[in-house]
Design a protein around this motif. Structure first.
Motif, PDB file in Angstrom:
ATOM      1  N   GLU A   1     -84.795  37.215 -24.047  1.00 26.82           N
ATOM      2  CA  GLU A   1     -83.412  37.128 -23.582  1.00 26.82           C
ATOM      3  C   GLU A   1     -82.475  37.911 -24.516  1.00 26.82           C
ATOM      4  OE1 GLU A   1     -82.306  35.338 -20.899  1.00 26.82           O
ATOM      5  OE2 GLU A   1     -84.010  34.080 -20.368  1.00 26.82           O
ATOM      6  N   THR A   2     -82.731  37.805 -25.818  1.00 25.56           N
ATOM      7  CA  THR A   2     -81.920  38.521 -26.796  1.00 25.56           C
ATOM      8  C   THR A   2     -82.115  40.029 -26.675  1.00 25.56           C
ATOM      9  OG1 THR A   2     -81.981  36.663 -28.348  1.00 25.56           O
ATOM     10  CG2 THR A   2     -81.435  38.819 -29.267  1.00 25.56           C
ATOM     11  N   LEU A   3     -83.356  40.455 -26.493  1.00 22.04           N
ATOM     12  CA  LEU A   3     -83.633  41.883 -26.297  1.00 22.04           C
ATOM     13  C   LEU A   3     -82.814  42.435 -25.131  1.00 22.04           C
ATOM     14  CD1 LEU A   3     -87.522  42.124 -26.767  1.00 22.04           C
ATOM     15  CD2 LEU A   3     -85.803  43.285 -28.160  1.00 22.04           C
ATOM     16  N   ALA A   4     -82.783  41.683 -24.039  1.00 23.82           N
ATOM     17  CA  ALA A   4     -82.048  42.131 -22.850  1.00 23.82           C
ATOM     18  C   ALA A   4     -80.548  42.145 -23.092  1.00 23.82           C
ATOM     19  CB  ALA A   4     -82.387  41.224 -21.670  1.00 23.82           C
ATOM     20  N   GLU A   5     -80.061  41.154 -23.810  1.00 19.05           N
ATOM     21  CA  GLU A   5     -78.623  41.025 -24.048  1.00 19.05           C
ATOM     22  C   GLU A   5     -78.087  42.136 -24.947  1.00 19.05           C
ATOM     23  OE1 GLU A   5     -75.522  37.810 -26.095  1.00 19.05           O
ATOM     24  OE2 GLU A   5     -77.581  37.214 -25.631  1.00 19.05           O
ATOM     25  N   VAL A   6     -78.890  42.528 -25.943  1.00 19.30           N
ATOM     26  CA  VAL A   6     -78.395  43.426 -26.987  1.00 19.30           C
ATOM     27  C   VAL A   6     -78.806  44.882 -26.786  1.00 19.30           C
ATOM     28  CG1 VAL A   6     -78.423  43.879 -29.488  1.00 19.30           C
ATOM     29  CG2 VAL A   6     -78.349  41.532 -28.642  1.00 19.30           C
ATOM     30  N   SER A   7     -79.972  45.124 -26.193  1.00 21.98           N
ATOM     31  CA  SER A   7     -80.524  46.481 -26.155  1.00 21.98           C
ATOM     32  C   SER A   7     -79.756  47.431 -25.253  1.00 21.98           C
ATOM     33  CB  SER A   7     -81.986  46.450 -25.704  1.00 21.98           C
ATOM     34  OG  SER A   7     -82.095  46.057 -24.343  1.00 21.98           O
ATOM     35  N   GLY A   8     -79.163  46.903 -24.184  1.00 20.69           N
ATOM     36  CA  GLY A   8     -78.432  47.755 -23.261  1.00 20.69           C
ATOM     37  C   GLY A   8     -79.301  48.475 -22.248  1.00 20.69           C
ATOM     38  N   VAL A   9     -80.590  48.139 -22.200  1.00 22.29           N
ATOM     39  CA  VAL A   9     -81.508  48.737 -21.221  1.00 22.29           C
ATOM     40  C   VAL A   9     -82.257  47.616 -20.518  1.00 22.29           C
ATOM     41  CG1 VAL A   9     -81.783  50.855 -22.566  1.00 22.29           C
ATOM     42  CG2 VAL A   9     -83.406  48.960 -22.902  1.00 22.29           C
ATOM     43  N   PRO A  10     -82.871  47.896 -19.354  1.00 18.90           N
ATOM     44  CA  PRO A  10     -83.658  46.856 -18.683  1.00 18.90           C
ATOM     45  C   PRO A  10     -84.804  46.359 -19.565  1.00 18.90           C
ATOM     46  CG  PRO A  10     -83.211  48.660 -17.178  1.00 18.90           C
ATOM     47  CD  PRO A  10     -82.763  49.116 -18.537  1.00 18.90           C
ATOM     48  N   VAL A  11     -84.996  45.051 -19.562  1.00 17.87           N
ATOM     49  CA  VAL A  11     -86.080  44.407 -20.321  1.00 17.87           C
ATOM     50  C   VAL A  11     -86.908  43.587 -19.343  1.00 17.87           C
ATOM     51  CG1 VAL A  11     -86.649  42.737 -22.127  1.00 17.87           C
ATOM     52  CG2 VAL A  11     -84.773  44.368 -22.481  1.00 17.87           C
ATOM     53  N   TRP A  12     -88.234  43.671 -19.483  1.00 19.29           N
ATOM     54  CA  TRP A  12     -89.147  42.985 -18.572  1.00 19.29           C
ATOM     55  C   TRP A  12     -90.019  42.019 -19.351  1.00 19.29           C
ATOM     56  CZ3 TRP A  12     -89.565  48.494 -19.078  1.00 19.29           C
ATOM     57  CH2 TRP A  12     -88.670  49.200 -18.269  1.00 19.29           C
ATOM     58  N   ASN A  13     -90.079  40.796 -18.867  1.00 19.51           N
ATOM     59  CA  ASN A  13     -90.874  39.752 -19.514  1.00 19.51           C
ATOM     60  C   ASN A  13     -92.339  39.867 -19.095  1.00 19.51           C
ATOM     61  OD1 ASN A  13     -92.049  37.414 -20.466  1.00 19.51           O
ATOM     62  ND2 ASN A  13     -90.580  36.006 -19.532  1.00 19.51           N
ATOM     63  N   GLY A  14     -93.194  40.296 -20.039  1.00 16.35           N
ATOM     64  CA  GLY A  14     -94.626  40.392 -19.773  1.00 16.35           C
ATOM     65  C   GLY A  14     -95.363  39.094 -20.002  1.00 16.35           C
ATOM     66  N   LEU A  15     -94.676  38.077 -20.482  1.00 14.96           N
ATOM     67  CA  LEU A  15     -95.160  36.704 -20.668  1.00 14.96           C
ATOM     68  C   LEU A  15     -94.482  36.118 -21.891  1.00 14.96           C
ATOM     69  CD1 LEU A  15     -98.690  35.135 -20.559  1.00 14.96           C
ATOM     70  CD2 LEU A  15     -97.447  35.080 -22.730  1.00 14.96           C
ATOM     71  N   THR A  16     -93.964  34.911 -21.719  1.00 13.15           N
ATOM     72  CA  THR A  16     -93.535  34.079 -22.848  1.00 13.15           C
ATOM     73  C   THR A  16     -94.156  32.703 -22.649  1.00 13.15           C
ATOM     74  OG1 THR A  16     -91.522  33.305 -21.712  1.00 13.15           O
ATOM     75  CG2 THR A  16     -91.324  35.296 -23.082  1.00 13.15           C
ATOM     76  N   ASP A  17     -93.898  31.820 -23.606  1.00 15.86           N
ATOM     77  CA  ASP A  17     -94.468  30.475 -23.490  1.00 15.86           C
ATOM     78  C   ASP A  17     -93.930  29.730 -22.279  1.00 15.86           C
ATOM     79  OD1 ASP A  17     -95.978  30.854 -25.746  1.00 15.86           O
ATOM     80  OD2 ASP A  17     -94.623  29.766 -27.094  1.00 15.86           O
ATOM     81  N   GLN A  18     -92.773  30.148 -21.769  1.00 14.96           N
ATOM     82  CA  GLN A  18     -92.150  29.409 -20.671  1.00 14.96           C
ATOM     83  C   GLN A  18     -92.320  30.055 -19.302  1.00 14.96           C
ATOM     84  OE1 GLN A  18     -87.970  28.589 -21.274  1.00 14.96           O
ATOM     85  NE2 GLN A  18     -88.030  26.799 -19.938  1.00 14.96           N
ATOM     86  N   TRP A  19     -92.319  31.398 -19.233  1.00 17.89           N
ATOM     87  CA  TRP A  19     -92.327  32.076 -17.937  1.00 17.89           C
ATOM     88  C   TRP A  19     -93.293  33.259 -17.922  1.00 17.89           C
ATOM     89  CZ3 TRP A  19     -89.974  28.991 -14.758  1.00 17.89           C
ATOM     90  CH2 TRP A  19     -88.836  28.281 -15.153  1.00 17.89           C
TER      91      TRP A  19
END
Length: 326
Positions: free
Chosen positions: A113-131
């Protein structure tokens, strides 16, 4: 519609958007099978951050990105300073200035979530503990391919009902209007906030949470996953004893009593002892099969590996739809 958006969890996209991604994946799959070149994102660069080991997710993102004409850079555990000598925020600023998109596979949902908020580019979740959102697209594409559509389908997940795959199946099924049943011991059922999230985004799906294996009757899809998630530390013998009544085996298939039933698994699967971990578990506890028996696995192997291949086609759709017209 999706240009510039991140895909961090299933509720980031609407029902219409998820269905659009599945349809887009179908078109990309046809092009791949027909060897039609589709380097639509030539000149772009994406970074793949992997804090957890991976086969399908890494291969899918790599091939999908390359097929689309992009340069793909793999950043494995220990190869960058993320969260160790450099904060996630600072890493996001650096990578966002160099790459057009970032994939993250790791532990904490907060980090993606932080990567997406700060990076300014699209971020894709390849897997986390929750989703595990990209897995969902492959799963529901496979179901659609097999049955022709998703209308009036029921998917039953059986096993550890608190892991990322169970969470994602419950919420994605609700968004798409596919009935979802989670069958798990009471101690391993989804957290109330996950069930509430599914209810809030429900488009007519029947949601059932139970410890009664008999609720499998009539289901269209049986879905299972490993009984111990990556990074989880528990007494494995205790977990096996807890979940063995929920093994996907011939008796369970008979209980489902649906001649058109299919079985899916996101892999890897402990259906034999042809792995180091499988052999170790056999040596310690005497089990040759865990969440799914080898006979059931082999029976549905064509669909399970179709599901695995579909990771690439659906991830390609996500990359294209979020990065096109960049």
């Amino acid at each position: 519609m999706l240009q510039g958006k991140s895909f961090l969890k299933e509720i980031d996209f609407s029902q219409e958007e998820l269905l659009h991604l599945i349809h887009s994946a179908e078109k990309f799959k046809q092009m791949k099978k027909g060897k039609v070149v589709h380097r639509y994102l030539e000149g772009l660069n994406i970074a793949l951050i992997f804090e957890k080991a991976s086969t399908r997710t890494r291969a899918a993102f790599t091939v999908a990105g390359q097929d689309l004409g992009m340069q793909v850079t793999y950043l494995g555990q220990g190869e960058i300073q993320l969260g160790k000598k450099e904060s996630v925020e600072d890493t996001a600023r650096v990578l966002g200035s160099m790459f057009d998109g970032i994939e993250y596979r790791g532990f904490k949902q907060e980090e993606v979530e932080t990567l997406a908020e700060v990076s300014g580019v699209p971020v894709w979740n390849g897997l986390t503990d929750q989703w595990h959102p990209t897995q969902m697209l492959a799963d529901f594409l496979t179901i659609k391919e097999h049955f022709g559509d998703l209308t009036n389908r029921t998917l039953t997940y059986i096993g550890d009902g608190r892991n990322n795959v169970a969470n994602s199946l419950l919420v994605t099924g609700a968004i798409l209007g596919v009935n979802v049943t989670i069958i798990a011991p009471k101690a391993l059922q989804p957290e109330p906030e996950i069930v509430q999230l599914a209810s809030q985004h429900n488009h007519g799906a029947i949601i059932t949470i139970t410890d009664d294996v008999a609720e499998i009757k009539g289901t269209d899809v049986i879905y299972t996953d490993v009984w111990l998630s990556m990074g989880e530390t528990v007494d494995f013998k205790e977990r096996i004893d807890q979940l063995m009544p929920y093994q996907v085996n011939d008796d369970l298939l008979a209980l489902a009593a649906n001649p058109n039933l299919i079985v899916l698994h996101c892999l890897p699967a402990f259906h034999d002892i042809k792995t180091e971990i499988g052999q170790e578990l056999y040596d310690k506890y005497g089990y040759t099969e865990l969440e799914i028996t080898d006979s059931v696995f082999q029976k549905y192997a064509p669909l399970i590996f179709q599901e695995a291949e579909n990771r690439m086609h659906t991830i390609k759709a996500v990359l294209y739809e979020t990065l096109k017209n960049h």
